[in-house]
Design a protein around this motif. Sequence first.
Motif, PDB file in Angstrom:
ATOM      1  N   ASP A 292      51.990  51.260 -92.846  1.00  0.00           N
ATOM      2  CA  ASP A 292      50.685  51.604 -92.303  1.00  0.00           C
ATOM      3  C   ASP A 292      50.865  52.208 -90.918  1.00  0.00           C
ATOM      4  N   GLU A 293      51.330  51.375 -90.002  1.00  0.00           N
ATOM      5  CA  GLU A 293      51.455  51.801 -88.607  1.00  0.00           C
ATOM      6  C   GLU A 293      52.500  52.906 -88.420  1.00  0.00           C
ATOM      7  N   HIS A 294      53.577  52.901 -89.216  1.00  0.00           N
ATOM      8  CA  HIS A 294      54.693  53.818 -88.998  1.00  0.00           C
ATOM      9  C   HIS A 294      54.783  54.922 -90.054  1.00  0.00           C
ATOM     10  N   ILE A 295      53.728  55.134 -90.840  1.00  0.00           N
ATOM     11  CA  ILE A 295      53.770  56.138 -91.910  1.00  0.00           C
ATOM     12  C   ILE A 295      54.016  57.535 -91.355  1.00  0.00           C
ATOM     13  N   GLU A 296      53.313  57.902 -90.283  1.00  0.00           N
ATOM     14  CA  GLU A 296      53.465  59.250 -89.739  1.00  0.00           C
ATOM     15  C   GLU A 296      54.886  59.495 -89.246  1.00  0.00           C
ATOM     16  N   THR A 297      55.484  58.468 -88.629  1.00  0.00           N
ATOM     17  CA  THR A 297      56.862  58.608 -88.164  1.00  0.00           C
ATOM     18  C   THR A 297      57.815  58.810 -89.338  1.00  0.00           C
ATOM     19  N   ALA A 298      57.647  58.022 -90.401  1.00  0.00           N
ATOM     20  CA  ALA A 298      58.497  58.157 -91.584  1.00  0.00           C
ATOM     21  C   ALA A 298      58.299  59.521 -92.227  1.00  0.00           C
ATOM     22  N   HIS A 299      57.060  60.012 -92.249  1.00  0.00           N
ATOM     23  CA  HIS A 299      56.752  61.338 -92.776  1.00  0.00           C
ATOM     24  C   HIS A 299      57.575  62.395 -92.051  1.00  0.00           C
ATOM     25  N   ASP A 300      57.563  62.339 -90.719  1.00  0.00           N
ATOM     26  CA  ASP A 300      58.277  63.336 -89.923  1.00  0.00           C
ATOM     27  C   ASP A 300      59.787  63.230 -90.125  1.00  0.00           C
ATOM     28  N   LYS A 301      60.300  62.008 -90.238  1.00  0.00           N
ATOM     29  CA  LYS A 301      61.742  61.835 -90.395  1.00  0.00           C
ATOM     30  C   LYS A 301      62.214  62.311 -91.769  1.00  0.00           C
ATOM     31  N   LEU A 302      61.429  62.053 -92.817  1.00  0.00           N
ATOM     32  CA  LEU A 302      61.771  62.566 -94.146  1.00  0.00           C
ATOM     33  C   LEU A 302      61.783  64.088 -94.145  1.00  0.00           C
ATOM     34  N   ALA A 303      60.787  64.681 -93.463  1.00  0.00           N
ATOM     35  CA  ALA A 303      60.736  66.144 -93.375  1.00  0.00           C
ATOM     36  C   ALA A 303      61.943  66.698 -92.624  1.00  0.00           C
ATOM     37  N   GLU A 304      62.342  66.020 -91.545  1.00  0.00           N
ATOM     38  CA  GLU A 304      63.504  66.462 -90.770  1.00  0.00           C
ATOM     39  C   GLU A 304      64.770  66.443 -91.619  1.00  0.00           C
ATOM     40  N   LEU A 305      64.934  65.372 -92.403  1.00  0.00           N
ATOM     41  CA  LEU A 305      66.126  65.268 -93.239  1.00  0.00           C
ATOM     42  C   LEU A 305      66.126  66.335 -94.331  1.00  0.00           C
ATOM     43  N   TRP A 306      64.945  66.671 -94.869  1.00  0.00           N
ATOM     44  CA  TRP A 306      64.865  67.745 -95.865  1.00  0.00           C
ATOM     45  C   TRP A 306      65.271  69.085 -95.242  1.00  0.00           C
ATOM     46  N   LYS A 307      64.731  69.363 -94.060  1.00  0.00           N
ATOM     47  CA  LYS A 307      65.051  70.632 -93.403  1.00  0.00           C
ATOM     48  C   LYS A 307      66.531  70.715 -93.048  1.00  0.00           C
ATOM     49  N   LYS A 308      67.138  69.584 -92.724  1.00  0.00           N
ATOM     50  CA  LYS A 308      68.536  69.580 -92.299  1.00  0.00           C
ATOM     51  C   LYS A 308      69.500  69.627 -93.475  1.00  0.00           C
TER      52      LYS A 308
END
Length: 540
Positions: A292-308
């Motif tokens: 709940d509280e950290h969903i946006e952070t996890a969203h951004d980190k998953l996106a970063e790993l995909w881009k990398k």
Amino acid sequence: MTIFNRFLMILGLFISFNLNAFCQEDDEEDVNDKIAEQLQQMFDDVDHFDDVFFAKQNGVWEFVNEYGKVLTNMRIENVECNYTYAELTIKGKKYTLENRLDNDKVLVGRYGYYAYMDKNGDIVTPFIYDGYGDKVDDQEEAVALYDTSEQIMNVYQEAEQGDYSSVKTLEKSLSLEQAGKLTSEVADSLLALLCKTYEKRPKKVDMKMAEDLFAATLVNCGYGGNNVVLDYYANHGLDKQKRFDYVQQLADDYNSEYANLLMGDFQAKGALCTQDIQGAIGHYKNVMITGDEHIETAHDKLAELWKKYGTKYDNQLGKLCAENEKVVIYNDEYIILTNGTQNMVVDTLHQEVLPKGDYEFYGSIEGIFILGNESSGYQLVKKGGKPLIEGTFDDFSILAVDEDLQLVLKKDGKWGFYEINGTPITSMIFDDYDPGLGETSSFTLNEVYYSIHSLFKDGQMIVGKDGTYGCVNTEGKETVPFIYDNMVFTPKGNLVVLKDGKYGVIDKNGNQLLPCKYDLIEYDEEEGKLKAVVRESVDL
């Protein structure tokens, strides 16, 4: 065999018992509220839980009875009541009250341990009782744990005021066995104390010893304690392996959202072990699914790993995160994607379920998707976005009986019933509908209240009115008179009815097929027939 009379009797007893219990509790609460209102005329303030009353006069609280007589001399500093207990502050200490004043004593709890207090606010027994007033098996241990808890909380309060002088002494006096038996409140405070001391006064605490205390208190600490330690571990920690084991346990065994996020960071950066991107992706996914509280952070980190890393790792969710501003895991079937005002729904294989559009996804059931909200109205659509039922509705509900479902929809102030596939059962003729929230559902028609006891079957529904049972048809007309004590549909569409303790059978128009004179009516599934039984008394 399906035994109809047993079903009816059990169902009737269950409903009667629960309804009576509910009404009795409700009546008692109403009476207590009225007593409290009357006491308000006599004191500065009044509070209560159940039939235990407290009154405030000249800045202090005391126990009073329903007539306003003061029963104690505790000089209670503060009272906070809810439905299950009262919290009292006496002589600067907080206690939970477990029962009413009895023989000038009350049972109070502190840090999960219980003792008796007299009417002057003094503790008159050791803390050797459970919440029911029974002595615990190991009384010596209970006393020791209570004393240890008091010591921990006192040192914690000192540290809050900037005094860390007693921390190391406390740390040395604590055994790992004791630490593992502390209640959640005390365990959280101990963990916060050790972490804060390390950050503010690191020489005042032995963090190698603290690492062992962290592990010992893990089983009992709560959400607050976990997060305090995770904050500490994110930046500090002397033993990397212990830090790894602790966070891994919180992430895996306890499914802590913060621990999953932290574990993902550790693995993605190789901070604690060999770099493991797939493991990091797994932890970030867990945050997306359960967080709940950290969903946006996890969203951004998953996106970063995909881009990398692209397709090097199994990270299709990361691809969605990279392509969309917001990704919400709705349940184990659907994912909601958002870009600006445009939403799209896909399944867990990332196949389109609902196309892009300016809609709000409200929920789904049985392959039906509900779009909209209370203010804009609701639309019911099928996969692909095609309307299940044309138009927008003011409200909706699901009527469930056993495993069967029917829709109940509201439009222009009236309610109507539909099959789950969208086929209308009735027109919009009902004045009101109440889903019951665990109780029996009901509707109102022409100012008459009916409780619902079946789905519509063959154009009829079993309903209750004024304590009796009958049927209404799809036009809302009463088709079976309300003269029965209970009834249930048979597999062939007739009705087994109960009247004056005896069972009979009628057809859907109310015509008698078997008179109400039988003690038992059961359905033989093999023969597809009802069997009626009359019990006889036999003198032997």
